[in-house]
Write an enzyme that holds these catalytic residues in place. Structure first.
Site, PDB file in Angstrom:
ATOM      1  N   SER A  79       0.800  -1.229   0.000  1.00  0.00           N
ATOM      2  CA  SER A  79       0.000   0.000   0.000  1.00  0.00           C
ATOM      3  C   SER A  79       0.828   1.272   0.000  1.00  0.00           C
ATOM      4  O   SER A  79       0.338   2.333  -0.389  1.00  0.00           O
ATOM      5  CB  SER A  79      -0.952   0.017   1.199  1.00  0.00           C
ATOM      6  OG  SER A  79      -0.236  -0.160   2.409  1.00  0.00           O
ATOM      7  N   HIS A  87      -0.480   6.091   6.623  1.00  0.00           N
ATOM      8  CA  HIS A  87       0.012   5.832   5.276  1.00  0.00           C
ATOM      9  C   HIS A  87       0.305   7.150   4.558  1.00  0.00           C
ATOM     10  O   HIS A  87      -0.144   8.208   4.963  1.00  0.00           O
ATOM     11  CB  HIS A  87      -0.993   4.998   4.471  1.00  0.00           C
ATOM     12  CG  HIS A  87      -0.903   3.529   4.727  1.00  0.00           C
ATOM     13  ND1 HIS A  87      -1.156   2.973   5.960  1.00  0.00           N
ATOM     14  CD2 HIS A  87      -0.559   2.490   3.914  1.00  0.00           C
ATOM     15  CE1 HIS A  87      -1.001   1.657   5.892  1.00  0.00           C
ATOM     16  NE2 HIS A  87      -0.635   1.345   4.657  1.00  0.00           N
TER      17      HIS A  87
END
Length: 281
Positions: free
Chosen positions: A37, A262
């Site tokens: 990711s 993230h």
């Protein structure tokens, strides 16, 4: 302005010692993006690639690298949730079916390959969860011997899984520049409840954990004559507690528009600039 700044900061990187392979200089050939990711993006974009199981954002850092480098061919195989074996020997399960090993799409003549991997192999979230706290409290993760032992074996496990994956990628593209982007970056020098609900000393401890994880990835990268980008150290000051220019989402992200901890859009531009600066021309 942000792009100009990160382009300048991306001009220096750490190049690992050369292995048997002889990576060629970049002349506009095929660029392949691989990984989990951190590469796919994980932040929302209304595109088919986002909804087909891999959460691949239209403006992830590989897509920005492609704009910067203008390759004759760009292949993005990145997929959220990927672990090192998914890069070369196992099929990855997603909510939209299975995905073949990413290396299957790597052509032999690839000139540049970026790899973001290791976070899911290490499962850093299983460490971080022990440190979450309420305001003015301290879980004292840094003084927990059991947790320190867990950190050691998780980092060792990650390194042992990433090494063969990188070797398999090297075998597929013997003359490619392999650029590995490290993990971390979202733990700074202090917490900021509720965005980063961890005590200041434990945040600094977690930052050092990611330094150690990065050192393990650097060692793995050196076995294939690759280039390692230390995203954790080079993201200093851009953790979620920076309310003006954060490169990472906070713990408050619910996962539908962006994954917690993230890379966000600013971070994607920053990482892309680091990669662009690492490519030998």
């Amino acid at each position: 302005m942000l792009l100009a700044v990160v382009l300048l900061t991306g001009l220096s990187t750490v190049v690992a010692p050369a292995a048997d392979a002889t990576p060629a200089r970049y002349t506009g050939g095929t660029y392949v993006a691989m990984g989990d990711s951190r590469a796919s993006g994980g932040f929302f974009s209304p595109t088919p690639d986002y909804f087909l199981g891999c959460k691949r954002s239209a403006f992830n850092y590989p897509a920005i690298v492609a704009v910067m480098t203008l390759p004759r061919r760009f292949i993005d195989t990145s997929c959220a949730g990927a672990q090192a074996p998914d890069l070369y020997r196992t099929t990855q399960r997603t909510n939209r079916g299975t995905k073949p090993p990413q290396a299957h799409l790597v052509p032999r003549d690839a000139q540049v390959i970026t790899v973001s991997i290791g976070g899911n192999d290490m499962r850093w979230g299983a460490i971080l969860v022990h440190c979450n706290t309420t305001p003015l409290n301290d879980r004292r993760c840094r003084h927990n011997p059991r947790l320190e032992n867990e950190v050691r074996w998780r980092i060792a496990r990650m390194e042992n899984r990433v090494r063969p994956a990188l070797r398999a990628i090297r075998a597929k593209a013997p003359h490619a520049q392999i650029i590995v982007v490290g993990i971390g970056g979202f733990m700074g020098s202090h917490g900021c409840w509720p965005m980063v609900p961890i005590s200041d000393p434990d945040v600094r401890w977690m930052n050092r954990v990611f330094d150690r994880a990065g050192d393990a990835l650097r060692r793995a990268t050196s076995t294939v004559g690759g280039t390692f980008i230390d995203a954790n150290r080079r993201s200093a000051g851009h953790d979620p507690c920076n309310l003006i220019a954060p490169w990472y989402e906070s713990s408050l992200s619910n996962g539908s528009l962006a994954y917690p901890y993230h890379i966000n859009q600013q971070g994607a531009v920053a990482i892309a600039a680091m990669v662009n600066g690492a490519i030998r021309r």
